[in-house]
Design an enzyme around this catalytic site. Structure first.
Site, PDB file in Angstrom:
ATOM      1  N   ARG A   1      37.668 -16.716  -1.144  1.00 30.22           N
ATOM      2  CA  ARG A   1      36.945 -15.791  -2.027  1.00 30.22           C
ATOM      3  C   ARG A   1      36.313 -14.682  -1.208  1.00 30.22           C
ATOM      4  NH1 ARG A   1      31.165 -16.321  -3.505  1.00 30.22           N
ATOM      5  NH2 ARG A   1      30.694 -14.885  -5.197  1.00 30.22           N
TER       6      ARG A   1
ATOM      7  N   ARG B   1      18.881  -5.930 -11.252  1.00 30.63           N
ATOM      8  CA  ARG B   1      17.882  -6.117 -10.195  1.00 30.63           C
ATOM      9  C   ARG B   1      16.715  -5.156 -10.395  1.00 30.63           C
ATOM     10  NH1 ARG B   1      20.136  -9.032  -5.966  1.00 30.63           N
ATOM     11  NH2 ARG B   1      22.420  -9.142  -5.963  1.00 30.63           N
TER      12      ARG B   1
ATOM     13  N   LYS C   1      33.863 -15.451 -14.976  1.00 35.31           N
ATOM     14  CA  LYS C   1      32.672 -16.183 -14.520  1.00 35.31           C
ATOM     15  C   LYS C   1      31.682 -16.294 -15.681  1.00 35.31           C
ATOM     16  CE  LYS C   1      31.111 -14.951 -10.464  1.00 35.31           C
ATOM     17  NZ  LYS C   1      30.621 -14.039  -9.386  1.00 35.31           N
TER      18      LYS C   1
ATOM     19  N   THR D   1      28.556 -22.919  -7.056  1.00 37.12           N
ATOM     20  CA  THR D   1      27.145 -22.693  -6.744  1.00 37.12           C
ATOM     21  C   THR D   1      26.436 -23.939  -6.230  1.00 37.12           C
ATOM     22  OG1 THR D   1      27.090 -21.083  -8.577  1.00 37.12           O
ATOM     23  CG2 THR D   1      25.017 -21.594  -7.496  1.00 37.12           C
TER      24      THR D   1
END
Length: 472
Positions: free
Chosen positions: A31, A72, A216, A274
């Site tokens: 990845r 963010r 995802k 994760t």
């Protein structure tokens, strides 16, 4: 080993020696996180992986991960803010008051959609704030726990649809770079609707590519649209980092099981990702909880398990892959010893029943392996979803499909040359007779599409027991 391992490549794993060690240790898919790194870095890594692929004679898949609209905060006025319960902060695009500490946030459309009482989560879930007052250019938020705020931390709004496209302008630029460099699959972050996946596929085709898409699942809205997203996607990723912020942590395991079950039913490969072996970023062995987490992902039906920081920036990338391989192998052994083939539901189509029939035949005939010839990879996915005890060898004449099939549990992809003279049936028989991994006189069950040359291909329609012949 049947479960596939995905390793994220970063500063601590980009050297040729380490990449080679990772591939030898069991990595099937590399990845590349396009949130970090530049074109030169990715070009060098991809070239190295392709060389290793040739040396090992093993199909290695390169997955490009697009950053997506990661929300963010901006740069704070100070290095950090120490947060106490009850503290008030001003969240907005521009500083409008000296009364409260300012948290810069450039997303006007999100600010305008906030409501009093909604919860905002910062710093990967470690800080929670409640919206207390709506102002003309921002909102006042009140801390619900202790912690520290630093610049550029991610912000999430649990249980709320975010009106931002999954494919950003930056993603489109990164996509063009990835296609130019020769990636094999593309992961789309923060998918919320099937239209997000359709948009990425359209953009790919504009760039002259048709690569498999990994969706995802990181937001609650994606779970609400699960079946439709699975239908439009080639592969699904349970991205537990942001998903664990969007949803209560207590229900994350059940969400993981729900997603995996839906993917298994749809014969779509599914990745669990994760913090699987996070302690191994700096330790040379995992915790007992991490071992159990990896094993449970295999028990749940995951096709792939993924490493992120562990291999991108960890001190023991190769050792981490080795541990993951051992854990998954032990889990598979238990799974296969206690599992039985499940008869497809009546609502399933012919491909599912053909795959089930092939697996059942292999079991009853004590066959050595299953072999499938696939133009699109779907036949291999159907066989994989049955979770047979036999290894699956998948043949294809398409390099894109070759790398796509690497995501499927128990599938070993093999490239065969395209020849108009040889039918799929002939190619499979020749592969079985010439492959040194099959003993002489071994029984092999294979499934192919066998049509006369003058007719258009209609897909898989043949299941057959074949006995390996001696070389002439």
């Amino acid at each position: 080993m049947r479960t596939k391992i995905i390793a994220t490549i970063g500063p601590n794993s980009a050297k040729e020696e380490t990449l080679y060690g990772l591939a030898k240790a069991g990595v099937n898919i590399f990845r590349l996180n396009f949130s970090h790194g530049n074109k030169e870095f990715f070009r060098d890594v991809i070239a190295t992986i392709r060389n290793i692929e040739k040396k090992l004679g093993k199909s290695l898949t390169i997955l490009q991960d697009l950053p997506g609209p990661k929300i963010r905060i901006g740069m704070l006025d100070a290095d950090s803010y120490q947060v106490q319960i009850g503290d008030i902060f001003y969240l907005g695009k521009e500083k409008k008051s000296e009364e409260y500490p300012f948290i810069p946030f450039e997303y006007d459309e999100i600010i305008k959609d906030l409501k009093i009482g909604e919860i905002l989560v910062l710093a990967d879930g470690s800080l929670q704030f409640e919206v207390k007052e709506l102002l003309e250019h921002g909102v006042l938020i009140q801390a619900k726990n202790y912690g520290i705020i630093t610049s550029r931390k991610g912000l999430a709004i649990p249980n709320k649809a975010i009106n931002l496209p999954a494919l950003t302008e930056k993603d489109k630029q990164n996509l063009a770079v990835g296609i130019e460099l020769g990636v094999d699959a593309v992961a789309l972050s923060f998918v919320q609707t099937p239209e997000d996946v359709i948009l990425l596929r359209q953009k790919m085709r504009e760039l002259g590519a048709d690569l498999p898409i990994v969706s995802k699942l990181e937001r609650q809205m994606a779970i609400d649209n699960l079946d439709r997203i699975i239908e439009e996607s080639d592969i699904i990723m349970v991205a537990r980092g942001d998903l664990g912020i969007e949803c209560p942590l207590s229900i994350l395991p059940s969400i993981q099981k729900r997603i995996i079950k839906a993917c298994n039913k749809a014969a779509k490969p599914v990745i669990v990702a994760t913090q699987m072996l996070l302690s191994m970023v700096h330790a040379n062995r995992p915790t007992r909880a991490e071992v159990t987490d990896v094993a449970n992902a295999v028990f749940d039906g995951a096709d792939c398990v993924m490493l992120s920081e562990e291999t991108a920036m960890g001190d023991y990338p190769i050792e981490t892959v080795g541990y993951m391989r051992k854990i998954a192998s032990e889990a598979e052994e238990y799974l296969l010893a206690n599992a039985a083939l499940k008869t497809p539901e009546n609502s399933c189509g012919l491909p599912e029943f053909l795959a089930y029939s092939a697996c059942l035949l292999a079991e009853k005939a004590s066959a050595y392996a299953l072999v499938v010839h696939s133009r699109s990879g779907k036949s291999a996915f159907y066989l994989s979803s049955c979770r047979p005890k036999h290894l699956i060898y998948a043949l294809t004449v398409d390099k894109n499909v070759l790398h796509k099939m690497n995501f499927a549990w128990g599938v070993t992809p093999n490239f065969v040359k395209n020849s108009d003279e040889a039918s799929h049936l002939v190619r499979v028989q020749e592969f079985v007779d010439e492959f040194s991994g099959f003993p002489h006189a071994a029984k092999i069950v294979f499934t192919v599409g066998d049509q006369p040359k003058h007719l258009q291909a209609q897909g898989t329609n043949l299941v057959k027991i074949y006995t390996k012949q001696a070389k002439k």
